[in-house]
Design a protein around this motif. Structure first.
Motif, mmCIF file in Angstrom:
data_model
loop_
_atom_site.group_PDB
_atom_site.id
_atom_site.type_symbol
_atom_site.label_atom_id
_atom_site.label_comp_id
_atom_site.label_asym_id
_atom_site.label_seq_id
_atom_site.Cartn_x
_atom_site.Cartn_y
_atom_site.Cartn_z
ATOM 1 N N THR A 115 -2.935 -4.834 -4.900
ATOM 2 C CA THR A 115 -3.239 -3.896 -5.991
ATOM 3 C C THR A 115 -4.562 -3.181 -5.738
ATOM 4 O OG1 THR A 115 -2.047 -5.264 -7.606
ATOM 5 C CG2 THR A 115 -3.646 -3.691 -8.479
ATOM 6 N N PHE A 160 -4.059 -0.351 -3.246
ATOM 7 C CA PHE A 160 -3.439 0.837 -3.847
ATOM 8 C C PHE A 160 -4.440 1.577 -4.737
ATOM 9 C CE2 PHE A 160 0.827 -1.477 -3.409
ATOM 10 C CZ PHE A 160 1.166 -0.757 -2.270
ATOM 11 N N ASN A 188 -3.507 5.554 -5.708
ATOM 12 C CA ASN A 188 -2.066 5.656 -5.983
ATOM 13 C C ASN A 188 -1.730 4.865 -7.245
ATOM 14 O OD1 ASN A 188 0.756 5.607 -5.931
ATOM 15 N ND2 ASN A 188 0.819 5.673 -3.688
ATOM 16 N N ASP A 212 0.878 5.005 -9.318
ATOM 17 C CA ASP A 212 2.261 4.521 -9.431
ATOM 18 C C ASP A 212 2.440 3.207 -8.675
ATOM 19 O OD1 ASP A 212 3.028 6.628 -11.022
ATOM 20 O OD2 ASP A 212 3.728 7.862 -9.344
ATOM 21 N N LYS A 213 1.846 3.134 -7.493
ATOM 22 C CA LYS A 213 1.945 1.907 -6.693
ATOM 23 C C LYS A 213 1.197 0.753 -7.365
ATOM 24 C CE LYS A 213 4.302 3.233 -3.001
ATOM 25 N NZ LYS A 213 5.598 2.611 -2.614
ATOM 26 N N ASN A 231 3.482 -0.538 -10.095
ATOM 27 C CA ASN A 231 4.634 -1.257 -9.554
ATOM 28 C C ASN A 231 4.213 -2.590 -8.938
ATOM 29 O OD1 ASN A 231 7.158 -1.056 -7.102
ATOM 30 N ND2 ASN A 231 7.538 -1.089 -9.305
ATOM 31 N N CYS A 232 3.004 -2.639 -8.395
ATOM 32 C CA CYS A 232 2.500 -3.900 -7.841
ATOM 33 C C CYS A 232 2.262 -4.913 -8.960
ATOM 34 C CB CYS A 232 1.206 -3.653 -7.062
ATOM 35 S SG CYS A 232 0.742 -5.027 -5.985
ATOM 36 N N ASP A 291 8.705 2.044 -13.800
ATOM 37 C CA ASP A 291 7.898 1.036 -13.109
ATOM 38 C C ASP A 291 8.594 -0.323 -13.060
ATOM 39 O OD1 ASP A 291 5.640 2.830 -12.870
ATOM 40 O OD2 ASP A 291 5.287 2.482 -15.016
ATOM 41 N N ASP A 293 10.343 -3.563 -6.069
ATOM 42 C CA ASP A 293 10.166 -2.787 -4.844
ATOM 43 C C ASP A 293 10.055 -3.788 -3.694
ATOM 44 O OD1 ASP A 293 8.810 -1.490 -2.620
ATOM 45 O OD2 ASP A 293 8.465 0.192 -3.978
ATOM 46 N N ILE A 349 6.802 -3.608 -1.582
ATOM 47 C CA ILE A 349 5.625 -4.153 -2.265
ATOM 48 C C ILE A 349 5.755 -5.660 -2.443
ATOM 49 C CG2 ILE A 349 4.348 -4.193 -4.450
ATOM 50 C CD1 ILE A 349 4.836 -1.207 -4.698
#
Length: 443
Positions: free
Chosen positions: A79, A82, A87, A89-90, A93-94, A228, A232, A235
């Motif tokens: 995290t 990212f 980023n 969004d990443k 999602n993380c 989200d 993923d 990830i």
């Protein structure tokens, strides 16, 4: 309310790490007060056997907690990468993918820990006089595993974003609640060791729920939407790839502590009580090193993600200086006030004398303990998974050999327990520094 997010890719490394680590240090000290409250209240109100009963479970519960928290720490480091890249969004999602891991893993490990509690205590030669209380306390801690993991998940995500203040607020509240409940269950209701465990369980429930709710309400990265909420695989794979070695590192350290606990148990309840008291003190000593290392990990992670190599190296050098200053302050305090510190935990004069002498022995090795945390911070921050294995194996080899050798020497005897603690810190610190010198060229 505004989220306490800190971008560590710009500005003075010392100022940023101190700004981050001071609230975290306060929070970690309060977190240690959970264990200290149990130990002090049980030791003073019930006796040294009850203190030993709690202490005998420490290395075992640490092992199971380490398996869970290592996985979560991997998600926190990814995290921070990212976040350094910018980023958003990443980052979100993380958080989601790490949450999935931190739901499944603690439930599985907690169930396993509950079932194997008694056999493990027996295997470690836990004295018969404290076995029943130790088993009862450990089973309650197994039930607490999921809740502690939930709090640590939120904390690691927030700290990856530079927010070390939010977890602190709720931790302080729940710590005071834990002390109050300890007094109610242990002293007023005479529930003994079980009461101490229940008090910790209730406090953790409240802390976890409040911290998670506050994060969702105030931190923009926790404002999760439908897009989200998906796994993923890339990830998830990165989190597991880094988290598993960290988990193995922490669990190997825990296994090595269990090996040492078995040696301690062979010397009887007085030695177990003294070891419990000194371990609680050293847990507090660990906190400044641990928080500065965590600050360095976040600092390194964000700057590594932003591709600012020189800031990573500079942060490491500055943290080593701060660590050395703290160490020079702590050694004389332990040397001159070890007796008074040990007396906080228990009234038994034999335990106090043994604990005070033990603290004096191990305090001379604090500098190596600090080196371990600083190197761990920078290498974990840049994602060096192999270091975790090296560091964990060094601890295992040291604790499975050194204490057995030293305590077998008649002129050393029981004191070999604490000499071995310091020598293993030296071994781990030395190998950690060698790993840093190797990795410095690749950061």
């Amino acid at each position: 309310m505004k989220a306490n997010i800190i971008n560590m890719t710009e500005g003075s490394p010392v100022r940023l790490m101190l700004t981050f680590s001071v609230p975290m240090l306060i929070g970690n000290i309060f977190q240690q007060l959970y264990n200290l409250a149990d130990s002090v209240i049980v030791g003073q109100f019930i006796g040294s056997d009850a203190l030993a009963a709690i202490g005998a479970t420490g290395s075992i519960t640490f092992f199971f907690f380490a398996l869970c928290n290592g996985i979560g720490s991997g998600g926190g480091i990814i995290t921070s990468h990212f976040f350094g890249e910018g980023n958003a969004d990443k980052v979100k999602n993380c958080i989601v993918n790490t949450a999935f891991i931190m739901i499944v893993v603690p439930l599985v490990i907690g169930t396993l820990a509950f079932v194997t509690a008694v056999p493990i205590l027996v295997f470690l030669n836990t004295p018969d006089s404290i076995l029943a209380d130790s088993a009862a306390y450990m089973k309650i801690m197994c039930c607490n595993l999921f809740l502690v993991s939930a709090y640590n998940f939120v904390s690691s995500m927030l700290r990856a974003l530079g927010d070390s203040k939010t977890p602190l607020y709720f931790l302080i509240f729940s710590c005071f609640l834990n002390v109050i409940l300890d007094i109610i269950f242990v002293y007023w209701l005479n529930m003994g060791v079980i009461g101490a465990g229940i008090a910790t369980l209730i406090s953790t429930v409240i802390c976890s729920i409040l911290c998670l709710a506050f994060a969702f309400k105030t931190n923009p990265y926790f404002h999760i939407t439908k897009k989200d909420l998906h796994l993923d695989h890339a990830i998830l794979g990165r989190c597991i790839k880094l988290g598993v070695p960290l988990s193995l590192q922490f669990s190997m350290i825990a296994i090595s502590c269990m090996a040492l606990q078995r040696v301690v148990n062979n010397f009887g309840p007085i030695a177990v009580a003294a070891f419990t008291a000194t371990s609680r003190v050293e847990q507090v000593i660990h906190q400044p090193y641990q928080t500065l290392g965590a600050a360095l990990s976040t600092f390194s992670g964000q700057n590594f993600g932003a591709k600012k190599r020189e800031r990573v190296i500079d942060g490491y050098h500055k943290s080593m200086i701060m660590m050395a200053i703290f160490t020079l302050c702590m050694i004389p305090i332990i040397q001159f006030f070890g007796n008074a510190i040990t007396r906080l935990f228990v009234k038994d004069e034999q335990v106090i004398l043994m604990g005070a002498t033990a603290l004096k022995i191990s305090s001379w090795f604090y500098i190596f303990l600090g080196i371990i945390y600083m190197v761990r911070g920078v290498l974990n921050g840049v994602g060096d998974a192999f270091f975790s294995i090296v560091n964990g194996l060094t601890e295992v080899v040291g604790r499975f050999t050194v204490p057995f050798i030293l305590t077998a020497i008649p002129t050393i005897g029981v004191w070999g327990i604490w000499w071995s603690v310091g020598i293993v810190w030296f071994m781990s610190g030395f190998t950690a520094y060698l790993r840093y010198l190797y990795m410095k060229k690749k950061i």
